[in-house]
Each structure stands twice: as structure tokens, then as C-alpha cells.
Design a protein around this motif. Structure first.
Motif, PDB file in Angstrom:
ATOM      1  N   TRP A 171      79.475  11.630  41.312  1.00  0.00           N
ATOM      2  CA  TRP A 171      80.355  12.799  41.300  1.00  0.00           C
ATOM      3  C   TRP A 171      79.603  13.974  40.685  1.00  0.00           C
ATOM      4  N   GLN A 172      80.144  15.177  40.842  1.00  0.00           N
ATOM      5  CA  GLN A 172      79.404  16.380  40.460  1.00  0.00           C
ATOM      6  C   GLN A 172      79.713  16.852  39.038  1.00  0.00           C
ATOM      7  N   ALA A 173      80.798  16.374  38.439  1.00  0.00           N
ATOM      8  CA  ALA A 173      81.138  16.737  37.065  1.00  0.00           C
ATOM      9  C   ALA A 173      81.847  15.572  36.398  1.00  0.00           C
ATOM     10  N   SER A 174      81.412  15.237  35.180  1.00  0.00           N
ATOM     11  CA  SER A 174      82.072  14.207  34.373  1.00  0.00           C
ATOM     12  C   SER A 174      82.983  14.894  33.364  1.00  0.00           C
ATOM     13  N   LEU A 175      84.194  14.385  33.202  1.00  0.00           N
ATOM     14  CA  LEU A 175      85.216  15.067  32.398  1.00  0.00           C
ATOM     15  C   LEU A 175      85.528  14.325  31.095  1.00  0.00           C
ATOM     16  N   LEU A 176      85.705  15.109  30.022  1.00  0.00           N
ATOM     17  CA  LEU A 176      86.208  14.618  28.736  1.00  0.00           C
ATOM     18  C   LEU A 176      87.305  15.577  28.275  1.00  0.00           C
ATOM     19  N   PRO A 177      88.479  15.499  28.891  1.00  0.00           N
ATOM     20  CA  PRO A 177      89.554  16.469  28.598  1.00  0.00           C
ATOM     21  C   PRO A 177      90.484  16.001  27.484  1.00  0.00           C
ATOM     22  N   PHE A 178      89.974  15.940  26.259  1.00  0.00           N
ATOM     23  CA  PHE A 178      90.758  15.423  25.141  1.00  0.00           C
ATOM     24  C   PHE A 178      91.620  16.507  24.507  1.00  0.00           C
ATOM     25  N   ILE A 179      92.745  16.076  23.919  1.00  0.00           N
ATOM     26  CA  ILE A 179      93.535  16.962  23.079  1.00  0.00           C
ATOM     27  C   ILE A 179      92.861  17.043  21.706  1.00  0.00           C
TER      28      ILE A 179
ATOM     29  N   CYS B 223      86.740  10.369  16.554  1.00  0.00           N
ATOM     30  CA  CYS B 223      86.196   9.439  17.548  1.00  0.00           C
ATOM     31  C   CYS B 223      84.756   9.771  17.920  1.00  0.00           C
ATOM     32  N   ASN B 224      84.111   8.808  18.539  1.00  0.00           N
ATOM     33  CA  ASN B 224      82.770   8.983  19.103  1.00  0.00           C
ATOM     34  C   ASN B 224      82.765   8.197  20.409  1.00  0.00           C
ATOM     35  N   PRO B 225      83.318   8.753  21.475  1.00  0.00           N
ATOM     36  CA  PRO B 225      83.580   7.965  22.694  1.00  0.00           C
ATOM     37  C   PRO B 225      82.304   7.443  23.344  1.00  0.00           C
ATOM     38  N   LEU B 226      82.343   6.179  23.734  1.00  0.00           N
ATOM     39  CA  LEU B 226      81.199   5.568  24.394  1.00  0.00           C
ATOM     40  C   LEU B 226      80.840   6.287  25.684  1.00  0.00           C
ATOM     41  N   LYS B 227      81.849   6.786  26.387  1.00  0.00           N
ATOM     42  CA  LYS B 227      81.579   7.406  27.681  1.00  0.00           C
ATOM     43  C   LYS B 227      80.784   8.697  27.563  1.00  0.00           C
ATOM     44  N   LEU B 228      80.763   9.323  26.387  1.00  0.00           N
ATOM     45  CA  LEU B 228      79.973  10.543  26.225  1.00  0.00           C
ATOM     46  C   LEU B 228      78.498  10.267  26.498  1.00  0.00           C
ATOM     47  N   LEU B 229      77.935   9.241  25.839  1.00  0.00           N
ATOM     48  CA  LEU B 229      76.526   8.922  26.056  1.00  0.00           C
ATOM     49  C   LEU B 229      76.287   8.331  27.442  1.00  0.00           C
ATOM     50  N   GLU B 230      77.265   7.608  27.953  1.00  0.00           N
ATOM     51  CA  GLU B 230      77.127   7.056  29.316  1.00  0.00           C
ATOM     52  C   GLU B 230      77.104   8.179  30.347  1.00  0.00           C
ATOM     53  N   TYR B 231      77.961   9.179  30.184  1.00  0.00           N
ATOM     54  CA  TYR B 231      77.919  10.352  31.061  1.00  0.00           C
ATOM     55  C   TYR B 231      76.560  11.039  30.979  1.00  0.00           C
ATOM     56  N   LEU B 232      76.062  11.231  29.744  1.00  0.00           N
ATOM     57  CA  LEU B 232      74.778  11.907  29.553  1.00  0.00           C
ATOM     58  C   LEU B 232      73.645  11.147  30.234  1.00  0.00           C
TER      59      LEU B 232
ATOM     60  N   GLY C  52      72.876  11.961  33.864  1.00  0.00           N
ATOM     61  CA  GLY C  52      72.328  13.273  34.183  1.00  0.00           C
ATOM     62  C   GLY C  52      73.317  14.195  34.867  1.00  0.00           C
ATOM     63  N   THR C  53      74.544  13.727  35.069  1.00  0.00           N
ATOM     64  CA  THR C  53      75.579  14.535  35.708  1.00  0.00           C
ATOM     65  C   THR C  53      76.122  15.578  34.739  1.00  0.00           C
ATOM     66  N   PRO C  54      76.383  16.812  35.192  1.00  0.00           N
ATOM     67  CA  PRO C  54      76.985  17.820  34.304  1.00  0.00           C
ATOM     68  C   PRO C  54      78.298  17.321  33.702  1.00  0.00           C
ATOM     69  N   ILE C  55      78.550  17.723  32.460  1.00  0.00           N
ATOM     70  CA  ILE C  55      79.732  17.277  31.725  1.00  0.00           C
ATOM     71  C   ILE C  55      80.569  18.488  31.330  1.00  0.00           C
ATOM     72  N   ILE C  56      81.875  18.397  31.562  1.00  0.00           N
ATOM     73  CA  ILE C  56      82.825  19.398  31.087  1.00  0.00           C
ATOM     74  C   ILE C  56      83.720  18.721  30.056  1.00  0.00           C
ATOM     75  N   SER C  57      83.796  19.288  28.857  1.00  0.00           N
ATOM     76  CA  SER C  57      84.557  18.652  27.787  1.00  0.00           C
ATOM     77  C   SER C  57      85.273  19.689  26.946  1.00  0.00           C
ATOM     78  N   THR C  58      86.460  19.325  26.492  1.00  0.00           N
ATOM     79  CA  THR C  58      87.072  20.092  25.409  1.00  0.00           C
ATOM     80  C   THR C  58      86.270  19.822  24.137  1.00  0.00           C
ATOM     81  N   ASP C  59      86.465  20.643  23.129  1.00  0.00           N
ATOM     82  CA  ASP C  59      85.617  20.573  21.940  1.00  0.00           C
ATOM     83  C   ASP C  59      86.128  19.518  20.952  1.00  0.00           C
ATOM     84  N   PHE C  60      85.216  18.706  20.420  1.00  0.00           N
ATOM     85  CA  PHE C  60      85.535  17.783  19.332  1.00  0.00           C
ATOM     86  C   PHE C  60      84.235  17.466  18.609  1.00  0.00           C
ATOM     87  N   PRO C  61      84.294  17.018  17.350  1.00  0.00           N
ATOM     88  CA  PRO C  61      83.089  16.936  16.507  1.00  0.00           C
ATOM     89  C   PRO C  61      81.942  16.109  17.061  1.00  0.00           C
ATOM     90  N   ALA C  62      82.224  14.999  17.769  1.00  0.00           N
ATOM     91  CA  ALA C  62      81.147  14.131  18.245  1.00  0.00           C
ATOM     92  C   ALA C  62      80.253  14.799  19.273  1.00  0.00           C
TER      93      ALA C  62
END
Length: 381
Positions: free
Chosen positions: A277-285, A293-302, A305-315
Motif C-alpha cells: 500500500w502507499q501509506a501506512s496509518l497510525l491514527p491514534f487519539i 505506548c510504543n506500538p510494534l507496528k511503528l517499527l514494522e511500518y518503518l 519503507g512505506t510512507p507513514i501518516i500518524s497523529t502525534d504521540f511520544p514514541a
């Protein structure tokens, strides 16, 4: 001196957790007994809880041959009271667990075993299994985690902190909760080879020429559905794919012709989707759970090499230079448009540079590297 391990974790065989990844690596050089989840809340009369309770009560203590093949060590199902309240029920739960486990541990002839738990509700068991040390691995803020009896679990956690010789926390914010002389920061790792090595595209991904924005993980309370629904509505030229179980009693995402619910997928098949897919999403509240949290999928998305769109959180902090961080619908739409333009123009040099930046940030954060650091800490106990 190598310590064997008595591990209390979630049920083995679901989507791999950080505990599963770490213990699987540690089991290469030591014996492990894995105890499936004893629960973080008392069951109610929902169909889900009734089925789960029946499954727990009717399974044998040691899992079936099929389950054992997926685990490189002995896995145990216990009959007990999940998240017991009150002194009497906690005593009963402890006696049930100890009576079932002691013969198994004795037969296994473990060497200087460490009791490892990812569950605060194991606190009452500490000191009863002749373990040499206790490790508490904390991957979540249990005071904010959805679906948990917060008061009961936090009471157990307070006792567990006192009994632990070492506390491992998955995020800096979690580290701050614990006595600093006991806690060490152990961020999540990634199966870099699995997510980075090119693999063929899944057949059930949309394939009509439109770009795809994808998310995998449960549809739970911590996703920003208002944001998602408005973004989906304003971007009909994008497909939006969701992989995972809906844990809510309703469908939180509006059904549209560009929305696709593909259901849960085995962990090893996820790169067939996220690589294509062309964008990986992390749309957290924004809440306490997500801030910790430190979601496992963040590093898996990275790793894909696919672009990532995420709301902001410390991790996100160590990786923000390569992530489209959004705080509004307009910013989300702008990021989708930018990604789509790069994809349509096939800007290979810029895309390759972006991918390489992502790889460079995480390629040293494999589960093997995390386990090597952990192994050194265990030897110091």
C-alpha cells in the motif's frame, strides 16, 4: 550463569507481542515454560468471554501438538480466577496456580529460574515457585489500558513492583512510573527481515489503480474515528484498508466503496499488505494509554519503507524526520496528497532516499539486538 524462565504472558499463538518476540530469542539458550494469560479483568456474560472461559476450562494444561509446534517451548493453560478481587479470592487463585505449576516446574528441572511476567495479576505468585528472581516487563499503562479492571490491576501492580528485582519498561513515560534503581528502558524491536524483504502482493488488496492507505491492528477505543471518517469522506480517490478484529460493539468506520475490512491476518502475512500500500496509518487519539505506548507496528511500518501518516504521540520522537505527523484533517489530507503525487510521478530518487532513511533508523533495532541486551541484564541478576 544462565537463568531458565517461567513466563506469564498473553496467550501464545495470537499476534506476536513484544514478550513473545523477546522470549523466543531468549529460549535459544535457556529452558522456558510459558503460561498463557491468567487475565486482567474478571469475565462478564458476553459471548466473547463465555467462549474464552470455556476454551480455558476445557483445554489440557499443556497445549495441543499443533500449538507446541508454533512455540519452541512448553506452553501451559491454567485453571484459575482472572484478576481476583479480595483477599480470599486472591488466596484461592494463588493456590490453584501454584498447585498446577509446581509439578511441571519440578519435572522440567529448571536452572535458577527467573519468574518473568507481563501481567500485574501475577504479583501474588511471586516467591511461591522457588524462582531466583522476578522480572516485571511493562509494555502498557495499566491504569489507562482499555478493557482492564483498573483498580484491581493497579493494586496487583503495586505489589509486583515491590517484589520485582528488575522492571523493564517499553517507553520512557512508563519508566517514570517505577523506582529508578529497579527500572531499565527496553524499547521494542522489529523483525526487520520479515518486513523489509520484498514479498508478493496480497490478492485481496484493492487493485484498480487508486492508491491505498492501510492500517493493521484491532479496531479499538484508541483510534481517532472522527478523524478517519472525515479523511475517508474527503478522499474518494484513495482506498482505505483495515486489517484486524473489530473489538467495539458497533462499526466505528463508515462503510463506503473505498473502505475495505479484510479481517485479521497472520502476523507473517502482514508484509504482503504493508509493502504494497502507499501509506501506512497510525491514527491514534491522544490519551494516557497512547502517550505511554510504543506500538510494534511503528517499527514494522518503518521496515517496509512505506510512507507513514500518524497523529502525534511520544514514541514517534526518534523517527519524526521520516513520518508525516498530522494533527488535523487538513494536515492528513495534505500528507495523502503529497504521497499520491510522489507515487503518480514515480519520483524514484526521492522515494529511494526516503526508504533508506527509514531503514537506517531501525535496522539495528532487531529483536535479536534487544534480546542480546536483555540477556546481559539477566546475567547480572
Amino acid at each position: 550463569m544462565k537463568h531458565d524462565l517461567i513466563v506469564f504472558g498473553e496467550d501464545w499463538g495470537g499476534l506476536p507481542s513484544s514478550t513473545q518476540h523477546l522470549i523466543k530469542q531468549l529460549s535459544l539458550t535457556r529452558k522456558v515454560i510459558w503460561i498463557n494469560s491468567i487475565g486482567l479483568r474478571q469475565p462478564n456474560w458476553s459471548l466473547h468471554d463465555i467462549k474464552r472461559a470455556w476454551h480455558k476450562l476445557t483445554q489440557k494444561k499443556i497445549n495441543t501438538k499443533e500449538a507446541l509446534q508454533s512455540a519452541p517451548f512448553q506452553t501451559i493453560n491454567l485453571k484459575t480466577i482472572p484478576a481476583p478481587k479480595g483477599r480470599f479470592f486472591r488466596w484461592v487463585a494463588k493456590q490453584l496456580i501454584v498447585k498446577q505449576l509446581k509439578p511441571i516446574i519440578k519435572k522440567a528441572k529448571l536452572q535458577h529460574p527467573i519468574l518473568w511476567t507481563s501481567l500485574p495479576t501475577v504479583a501474588d505468585i511471586c516467591g511461591s515457585l522457588e524462582e531466583a528472581n522476578v522480572i516485571y516487563y511493562c509494555g502498557d499503562d495499566f491504569g489507562a489500558l482499555a478493557g482492564v479492571d483498573h483498580g484491581v490491576v493497579l493494586e496487583h501492580e503495586k505489589k509486583l513492583i515491590q517484589k520485582s528485582d528488575l522492571i523493564l519498561a517499553a517507553s520512557p513515560i512508563l519508566c517514570e512510573k517505577f523506582p529508578q534503581e529497579k527500572v531499565k528502558f527496553l524499547p521494542h524491536g522489529v523483525d526487520f527481515t520479515l518486513f523489509n524483504q520484498p514479498i508478493f502482493r496480497a490478492k485481496d488488496l484493492p487493485n484498480d489503480g487508486r492508491p491505498i492507505a492501510g492500517f493493521y491492528g484491532s479496531l479499538s477505543k484508541w483510534l481517532d474515528y472522527d478523524l478517519l471518517n472525515q479523511v475517508i469522506e474527503t478522499n474518494p480517490d484513495w482506498h482505505f484498508v483495515f486489517i484486524g478484529q473489530n473489538e467495539l460493539p458497533y462499526q466505528p468506520i463508515l462503510e463506503r466503496n473505498n473502505v475495505h475490512f479484510l479481517g485479521p491476518k497472520p502476523h507473517h502475512q502482514l508484509p504482503r499488505y504493508s509493502q504494497h500500500w502507499q501509506a501506512s496509518l497510525l491514527p491514534f487519539i491522544d490519551n494516557d494509554q497512547i502517550r505511554s505506548c510504543n506500538p510494534l507496528k511503528l517499527l514494522e511500518y518503518l521496515a517496509t519503507g512505506t510512507p507513514i501518516i500518524s497523529t502525534d504521540f511520544p514514541a514517534l520522537a526518534p523517527y519524526k524526520s521520516v513520518i508525516h505527523t498530522v494533527n488535523s484533517i487538513n494536515e492528513f489530507n495534505t500528507s495523502l496528497n503529497t504521497i499520491q503525487q510522489h507515487w503518480l510521478t514515480l519520483n524514484k530518487s526521492e522515494s529511494t532516499q526516503q526508504r533508506q532513511q527509514q531503514f537506517n533508523l531501525i535496522k539495528s533495532h532487531t529483536w535479536q539486538a534487544k534480546a542480546k541486551q536483555l540477556d546481559a541484564w539477566l546475567e547480572e541478576l
